[in-house]
Design a protein around this motif. Structure first.
Motif, PDB file in Angstrom:
ATOM      1  N   GLU A  90     -11.402  12.974   5.112  1.00  0.00           N
ATOM      2  CA  GLU A  90     -12.786  12.856   5.545  1.00  0.00           C
ATOM      3  C   GLU A  90     -12.808  12.943   7.070  1.00  0.00           C
ATOM      4  O   GLU A  90     -12.211  12.111   7.750  1.00  0.00           O
ATOM      5  CB  GLU A  90     -13.380  11.525   5.083  1.00  0.00           C
ATOM      6  N   VAL A  91     -13.460  13.965   7.585  1.00  0.00           N
ATOM      7  CA  VAL A  91     -13.558  14.169   9.030  1.00  0.00           C
ATOM      8  C   VAL A  91     -14.962  13.754   9.458  1.00  0.00           C
ATOM      9  O   VAL A  91     -15.949  14.310   8.975  1.00  0.00           O
ATOM     10  CB  VAL A  91     -13.299  15.638   9.409  1.00  0.00           C
ATOM     11  N   ILE A  92     -15.026  12.788  10.360  1.00  0.00           N
ATOM     12  CA  ILE A  92     -16.318  12.284  10.814  1.00  0.00           C
ATOM     13  C   ILE A  92     -16.506  12.662  12.281  1.00  0.00           C
ATOM     14  O   ILE A  92     -15.708  12.279  13.137  1.00  0.00           O
ATOM     15  CB  ILE A  92     -16.414  10.759  10.638  1.00  0.00           C
ATOM     16  N   ILE A  93     -17.535  13.435  12.542  1.00  0.00           N
ATOM     17  CA  ILE A  93     -17.892  13.817  13.908  1.00  0.00           C
ATOM     18  C   ILE A  93     -19.153  13.040  14.275  1.00  0.00           C
ATOM     19  O   ILE A  93     -20.227  13.281  13.698  1.00  0.00           O
ATOM     20  CB  ILE A  93     -18.152  15.324  14.034  1.00  0.00           C
ATOM     21  N   GLY A  94     -19.030  12.097  15.182  1.00  0.00           N
ATOM     22  CA  GLY A  94     -20.159  11.217  15.465  1.00  0.00           C
ATOM     23  C   GLY A  94     -20.430  10.329  14.273  1.00  0.00           C
ATOM     24  O   GLY A  94     -19.613   9.481  13.922  1.00  0.00           O
ATOM     25  N   GLU A  95     -21.526  10.567  13.580  1.00  0.00           N
ATOM     26  CA  GLU A  95     -21.871   9.790  12.383  1.00  0.00           C
ATOM     27  C   GLU A  95     -21.795  10.625  11.109  1.00  0.00           C
ATOM     28  O   GLU A  95     -21.945  10.086  10.014  1.00  0.00           O
ATOM     29  CB  GLU A  95     -23.301   9.235  12.520  1.00  0.00           C
ATOM     30  N   GLN A  96     -21.532  11.923  11.240  1.00  0.00           N
ATOM     31  CA  GLN A  96     -21.627  12.830  10.101  1.00  0.00           C
ATOM     32  C   GLN A  96     -20.260  13.096   9.464  1.00  0.00           C
ATOM     33  O   GLN A  96     -19.331  13.542  10.139  1.00  0.00           O
ATOM     34  CB  GLN A  96     -22.232  14.160  10.544  1.00  0.00           C
ATOM     35  N   PRO A  97     -20.112  12.800   8.160  1.00  0.00           N
ATOM     36  CA  PRO A  97     -18.831  13.076   7.493  1.00  0.00           C
ATOM     37  C   PRO A  97     -18.773  14.482   6.902  1.00  0.00           C
ATOM     38  O   PRO A  97     -19.783  15.029   6.453  1.00  0.00           O
ATOM     39  CB  PRO A  97     -18.817  12.030   6.370  1.00  0.00           C
ATOM     40  N   TYR A  98     -17.568  15.040   6.914  1.00  0.00           N
ATOM     41  CA  TYR A  98     -17.276  16.319   6.276  1.00  0.00           C
ATOM     42  C   TYR A  98     -15.962  16.127   5.515  1.00  0.00           C
ATOM     43  O   TYR A  98     -15.107  15.355   5.936  1.00  0.00           O
ATOM     44  CB  TYR A  98     -17.127  17.437   7.303  1.00  0.00           C
ATOM     45  N   PHE A  99     -15.802  16.868   4.396  1.00  0.00           N
ATOM     46  CA  PHE A  99     -14.647  16.610   3.543  1.00  0.00           C
ATOM     47  C   PHE A  99     -13.783  17.854   3.388  1.00  0.00           C
ATOM     48  O   PHE A  99     -14.285  18.970   3.240  1.00  0.00           O
ATOM     49  CB  PHE A  99     -15.108  16.124   2.165  1.00  0.00           C
ATOM     50  N   PHE A 100     -12.460  17.627   3.420  1.00  0.00           N
ATOM     51  CA  PHE A 100     -11.480  18.660   3.116  1.00  0.00           C
ATOM     52  C   PHE A 100     -11.082  18.488   1.648  1.00  0.00           C
ATOM     53  O   PHE A 100     -10.692  17.387   1.238  1.00  0.00           O
ATOM     54  CB  PHE A 100     -10.231  18.521   3.988  1.00  0.00           C
ATOM     55  N   ALA A 101     -11.141  19.577   0.886  1.00  0.00           N
ATOM     56  CA  ALA A 101     -10.815  19.523  -0.539  1.00  0.00           C
ATOM     57  C   ALA A 101      -9.522  20.270  -0.817  1.00  0.00           C
ATOM     58  O   ALA A 101      -9.190  21.252  -0.146  1.00  0.00           O
ATOM     59  CB  ALA A 101     -11.956  20.138  -1.352  1.00  0.00           C
ATOM     60  N   ASN A 102      -8.800  19.807  -1.825  1.00  0.00           N
ATOM     61  CA  ASN A 102      -7.594  20.504  -2.266  1.00  0.00           C
ATOM     62  C   ASN A 102      -7.963  21.788  -3.004  1.00  0.00           C
ATOM     63  O   ASN A 102      -8.956  21.845  -3.734  1.00  0.00           O
ATOM     64  CB  ASN A 102      -6.773  19.612  -3.192  1.00  0.00           C
ATOM     65  N   GLY A 103      -7.122  22.791  -2.810  1.00  0.00           N
ATOM     66  CA  GLY A 103      -7.374  24.102  -3.402  1.00  0.00           C
ATOM     67  C   GLY A 103      -8.189  24.962  -2.455  1.00  0.00           C
ATOM     68  O   GLY A 103      -9.223  24.521  -1.960  1.00  0.00           O
ATOM     69  N   HIS A 104      -7.742  26.184  -2.220  1.00  0.00           N
ATOM     70  CA  HIS A 104      -8.369  27.008  -1.197  1.00  0.00           C
ATOM     71  C   HIS A 104      -9.824  27.340  -1.523  1.00  0.00           C
ATOM     72  O   HIS A 104     -10.688  27.302  -0.640  1.00  0.00           O
ATOM     73  CB  HIS A 104      -7.554  28.283  -0.988  1.00  0.00           C
ATOM     74  N   GLU A 105     -10.116  27.631  -2.790  1.00  0.00           N
ATOM     75  CA  GLU A 105     -11.493  27.950  -3.147  1.00  0.00           C
ATOM     76  C   GLU A 105     -12.386  26.722  -3.019  1.00  0.00           C
ATOM     77  O   GLU A 105     -13.508  26.817  -2.500  1.00  0.00           O
ATOM     78  CB  GLU A 105     -11.546  28.509  -4.570  1.00  0.00           C
ATOM     79  N   PHE A 392     -13.377   1.046  17.669  1.00  0.00           N
ATOM     80  CA  PHE A 392     -13.701   2.438  17.375  1.00  0.00           C
ATOM     81  C   PHE A 392     -13.760   2.677  15.869  1.00  0.00           C
ATOM     82  O   PHE A 392     -14.691   3.303  15.356  1.00  0.00           O
ATOM     83  CB  PHE A 392     -12.657   3.341  18.024  1.00  0.00           C
ATOM     84  N   ALA A 393     -12.765   2.145  15.137  1.00  0.00           N
ATOM     85  CA  ALA A 393     -12.732   2.320  13.679  1.00  0.00           C
ATOM     86  C   ALA A 393     -13.896   1.617  12.994  1.00  0.00           C
ATOM     87  O   ALA A 393     -14.381   2.068  11.947  1.00  0.00           O
ATOM     88  CB  ALA A 393     -11.407   1.816  13.120  1.00  0.00           C
ATOM     89  N   ALA A 394     -14.353   0.513  13.569  1.00  0.00           N
ATOM     90  CA  ALA A 394     -15.444  -0.260  12.967  1.00  0.00           C
ATOM     91  C   ALA A 394     -16.762   0.504  12.946  1.00  0.00           C
ATOM     92  O   ALA A 394     -17.693   0.126  12.231  1.00  0.00           O
ATOM     93  CB  ALA A 394     -15.615  -1.585  13.711  1.00  0.00           C
ATOM     94  N   ARG A 395     -16.847   1.582  13.709  1.00  0.00           N
ATOM     95  CA  ARG A 395     -18.040   2.419  13.627  1.00  0.00           C
ATOM     96  C   ARG A 395     -18.193   2.975  12.212  1.00  0.00           C
ATOM     97  O   ARG A 395     -19.305   3.132  11.708  1.00  0.00           O
ATOM     98  CB  ARG A 395     -17.939   3.589  14.616  1.00  0.00           C
ATOM     99  N   ARG A 396     -17.067   3.302  11.596  1.00  0.00           N
ATOM    100  CA  ARG A 396     -17.075   3.837  10.227  1.00  0.00           C
ATOM    101  C   ARG A 396     -16.785   2.760   9.199  1.00  0.00           C
ATOM    102  O   ARG A 396     -17.227   2.833   8.055  1.00  0.00           O
ATOM    103  CB  ARG A 396     -16.035   4.960  10.118  1.00  0.00           C
ATOM    104  N   LEU A 397     -16.028   1.738   9.612  1.00  0.00           N
ATOM    105  CA  LEU A 397     -15.612   0.671   8.705  1.00  0.00           C
ATOM    106  C   LEU A 397     -16.145  -0.655   9.246  1.00  0.00           C
ATOM    107  O   LEU A 397     -15.395  -1.440   9.829  1.00  0.00           O
ATOM    108  CB  LEU A 397     -14.086   0.631   8.594  1.00  0.00           C
ATOM    109  N   PRO A 398     -17.427  -0.945   9.087  1.00  0.00           N
ATOM    110  CA  PRO A 398     -18.023  -2.127   9.719  1.00  0.00           C
ATOM    111  C   PRO A 398     -17.442  -3.453   9.245  1.00  0.00           C
ATOM    112  O   PRO A 398     -17.561  -4.462   9.936  1.00  0.00           O
ATOM    113  CB  PRO A 398     -19.508  -2.011   9.348  1.00  0.00           C
ATOM    114  N   TRP A 399     -16.779  -3.454   8.114  1.00  0.00           N
ATOM    115  CA  TRP A 399     -16.165  -4.670   7.572  1.00  0.00           C
ATOM    116  C   TRP A 399     -14.808  -4.977   8.203  1.00  0.00           C
ATOM    117  O   TRP A 399     -14.216  -6.027   7.947  1.00  0.00           O
ATOM    118  CB  TRP A 399     -15.965  -4.512   6.059  1.00  0.00           C
TER     119      TRP A 399
END
Length: 486
Positions: A90-105, A392-399
């Motif tokens: 999971e790549v998070i740029i600012g507040e927006q997450p994007y996901f890398f999936a297995n398998g090229h397609e 820094f991590a708490a931005r995504r993981l507030p707990w």
């Protein structure tokens, strides 16, 4: 005692060379200066919890994929591997997450949901990576080594390829977002490094329950079962040359061991420093190797969590500031990029015992303690860095703040101490696409019976080091011999 081959350094490259050579009947001895073999595969335990030092996940371990034939050869496939989620990063740029999936397609389909206008570009990007991965074993064939998918790609810029292939600046940043697998450098990073490493993780991603030291331990067991020797607390302090060949290695400043061949898994600069005088090594050559730039280091906060407080997450998180330039990283006190890795629960429950936070760290931040005691000021810097990482991590993981029970830290000084790498470098010598002949090193050295192996030569990481170990052993046995059972 006289050996066929003495190997300096019990990291992955040294152990894999020991395995290959022992398998072919040579009497090998692996020397490791510390109490534990493995280099960056080492683990440590605190209050019943196991922490990894440098190993977190691997790619391409499925049948027919990049790493699979190597780990099959080394007898490592039956370790307790756990496949990560199909959405493995999971790549998070600012507040927006994007996901890398297995398998090229599926990788294309997943990112195209956020970047529909870039589908064709994503297809071209992944098709290229896949093709490079399919040509991985070309490195073992001298007839195709100079083909367009191996050596020429060391001379192409990864940064330029990304800009030529992907139009959208945000998508380029997302595709670069798992950058702690390598050091991104807009001016130097070779396309081969970028493509081969990223492709293997797109194939599949895996964690190892119990920690990376199991890889090293298994290799040691097999080397010893084949008659080889692995010694810890055995630091190589000097290479002894007679008539243009290495005849012995000095261990711990007094003992001498003899062999026909010697392999060094240590950094080349350290290796040549053990040869104080040599008729084979010119001063200009020694100076060039010593002054090759090294990649940056890493700061790690290993966090022991309160029991039953954090559910296990079977994917990684890469967190970045929206304004940061991943290809020209700024080494500030506050992190602007971070890799977050969860530890697989060892007792089978649903809660993770610890997570690791990793962020780039420059040697300059700790250099003043390289020859001095680690004093209160050093402890304060580590504490401040750890606190900044948690914030820094708490931005995504507030707990996270409430879940922390204890934090253990490491810096580039720690890497230098345990792996003998120059300036605590995480990925070894920096490869330069503008000067591949100078920065992509071969196993052969000016001394005819001394060879190099490990991440400093061509491709770093588990996959790169495994490939390089075959090249090193081929200098002694020949490529056809070392690959005939591969």
């Amino acid at each position: 005692m006289n050996y066929d081959v003495i190997i300096i350094g019990g990291g992955l490259g040294g152990l894999e060379c020991g395995f290959i050579l022992a398998r072919h009947g040579l009497n090998v001895c692996v020397l490791e200066q510390h109490t534990q073999v493995g280099g960056c595969l080492q683990t440590f335990r605190r209050k019943g919890v196991t922490f990894d030092t440098g190993f977190h996940y691997v790619g391409g371990l499925g049948e027919g994929e990049s790493l699979y034939p190597f780990f099959r050869y080394f007898g490592l496939l039956d370790l307790p591997w756990q496949r990560m989620d199909d959405l493995f990063d999971e790549v998070i740029i600012g507040e927006q997450p994007y996901f890398f999936a297995n398998g090229h397609e599926r990788f294309v389909d997943t990112l195209a949901e956020s970047f529909p206008h870039q589908r064709k570009q994503l297809e071209a990007y992944t098709a290229f990576l896949k093709t490079v991965g399919e040509h991985l074993l070309d490195v073992f064939n001298p007839d195709v080594m100079n083909g367009k998918y191996v050596l020429p790609l060391f001379g192409r810029s990864a940064y330029e390829f990304l800009h030529e292939t992907i139009d959208d600046p945000l998508l380029r940043k997302v595709l670069s977002g798992t950058s702690l697998k390598m050091e991104l450098d807009a001016d130097k990073l070779p396309l081969y490094t970028f493509a081969q490493i990223h492709n293997s993780y797109i194939q599949s991603a895996w964690r190892l329950r119990g920690g990376g030291s199991q890889i090293a331990d298994r290799l040691v067991q097999q080397i010893e079962a084949m008659g080889g020797t692995v010694r810890t607390r055995a630091g190589a302090t000097r290479l002894i040359e007679t008539n243009g060949r290495i005849t012995a290695v000095e261990v711990n400043g007094d003992e001498q061991l003899t062999a026909r061949f010697f392999i060094s898994n240590a950094h080349p600069a350290y290796t040549y420093s053990m040869l104080e005088e040599s008729r084979c090594i010119r001063k200009a050559f020694r100076k060039r190797i010593t002054h090759l730039p090294n990649t940056a280091g890493v700061f790690t906060a290993n966090i022991r969590l309160r029991p039953d407080s954090v559910p296990y997450c079977n994917r990684n998180i890469y967190l970045h500031d929206e304004t940061s330039d991943l290809w020209r990283y700024r080494f500030d006190k506050e992190p602007s990029g971070m890799f977050i890795s969860y530890k697989i629960p060892e007792n089978g429950d649903s809660y993770t015992p610890n997570i690791d936070l990793l962020t780039p760290m420059s040697w300059a931040e700790v250099e003043r303690w390289k020859d001095a005691p680690r004093d209160a000021d050093y402890a304060a810097i580590k504490r401040e860095k750890a606190e900044a990482c948690v914030a820094f991590a708490a931005r995504r993981l507030p707990w996270l703040r409430d879940a922390v029970e204890e934090i253990y830290t490491s810096t580039p000084l720690s890497y230098r101490r345990y792996t003998n790498t120059v300036d605590g470098s995480a990925y070894g010598i920096q490869k330069d696409c503008t000067s591949p002949i100078s920065t992509v090193l071969m196993p052969r050295t000016p001394v005819p019976n001394l060879f190099l192996t490990g991440q400093n030569l061509s491709l770093h990481g588990i996959l790169g080091v495994s490939v390089t170990s075959f090249f090193t052993c081929a200098e002694i046995l020949g490529m056809k011999t070392v690959t005939k059972d591969f």
